[in-house]
Design an enzyme around this catalytic site. Sequence first.
Site, PDB file in Angstrom:
ATOM      1  NE  ARG A   1      -2.152  -1.616  -2.887  1.00  0.00           N
ATOM      2  CZ  ARG A   1      -2.798  -2.451  -2.044  1.00  0.00           C
ATOM      3  NH1 ARG A   1      -3.971  -2.117  -1.569  1.00  0.00           N
ATOM      4  NH2 ARG A   1      -2.242  -3.595  -1.649  1.00  0.00           N
TER       5      ARG A   1
ATOM      6  CG  ASP B   1      -7.280   2.535   7.321  1.00  0.00           C
ATOM      7  OD1 ASP B   1      -8.185   1.872   6.775  1.00  0.00           O
ATOM      8  OD2 ASP B   1      -6.265   2.022   7.833  1.00  0.00           O
TER       9      ASP B   1
ATOM     10  CB  CYS C   1      -5.693   2.331   2.336  1.00  0.00           C
ATOM     11  SG  CYS C   1      -6.650   2.170   3.854  1.00  0.00           S
TER      12      CYS C   1
ATOM     13  CD  GLN D   1      -3.027   1.073   0.441  1.00  0.00           C
ATOM     14  OE1 GLN D   1      -3.721   0.079   0.409  1.00  0.00           O
ATOM     15  NE2 GLN D   1      -3.243   2.122  -0.328  1.00  0.00           N
TER      16      GLN D   1
END
Length: 348
Positions: free
Chosen positions: A310, A241, A282, A147
Amino acid sequence: MKMPSSSATDLEKKGMRHFISMKDFSKQEMDDMMELMSMLKEARKDNAIPQLFKGKSVAMIFEAGSTRTRVSFETAATMLGGHALFLSPKDIHLGAKESIDDTARVLSRMCDVIMARTNEPETVDALAKMSTVPVINGLDTRFHPTQMLADFYTIKEHLTPGKKLTDLTLAFMGDATDVCRSLLLTCCKYGMNFKQIGPVKYQMEQEWLDLADTLCAESGATYEITEDVSKVSECDVIYGDSFYWTTQMDEKEERLAAFMPNYVITEELMSKAKPGAMLLHCLPANDKEEVTRGALEGEYSVAFDEAENRLTAQMALLVYFTRKFVKEPTEETRVRHQERIEGFLNQL
Ligand code: CP
């Protein structure tokens, strides 16, 4: 007496490294990985990705669910000419009918990379200890290094002209998750300033702050752990997050009460960050909890570029960690094996 190995794989891979945490890699190495990402992303745009993982396999162990990590590794392996195996605990014997050590040894003899998302950090560490191929940490309770590579690259892609990553301050809104910890350590290693903004009860553990102090002393970065939301005014990157992980569902209500509404990333909060600040997340996002849909869809949000990166990151990682072990056969070797095997088959 120990029998000599008849392995067809090169068990003593000189210079082999695992990717457990980004903190184990220098700024130069991180820059090299990001440069590789740029080249692979350009090649993808031209539908001309070099087949640098051809004939190779990545074993993907997933003890926990995943959308981005799973799809990006599987797609990256295919795009580079290789193959990915999805292995959940119900598919393999990992730690149940077979030890983690033996699993690592067996997978090493059949695959070229092991990627693991584990519930316990000890599992990925044990895999790395016994594996003779690179092990990539696809998220444990400590770190989420794949990440980090996507995140730093995404920030770099969206930098205001004339600025460098090391000019920036990143604010993580929330508790001391694996992503928060990884951002703290990666920022401190790379030389980027970091803040965790969240309630005292959920702030970073001292063990990791001690390590951050050491990294900052070397890089010149700074960090701050604070419950003061107004500190977003000093930040160029706001990072979100989830306020709880799937293993913390019994704490969900308590956590939401502690974080909401003060630490939610809203359009109003984004307006208080530094001019030109960007929003990263994320993902997956709970858009009625840690971030509003309005903020996530704001023109400053790069969360979906981040998700796409990613894939770019996983392509780079598969190539970066296997680059020293690519053994291209000569045409003479290839023809010799083909003729021998075909000759044998023809006389059966
Ligand atoms: N950010 C992230 O790791 O997403 P997944 O859990 O979907 O892999």
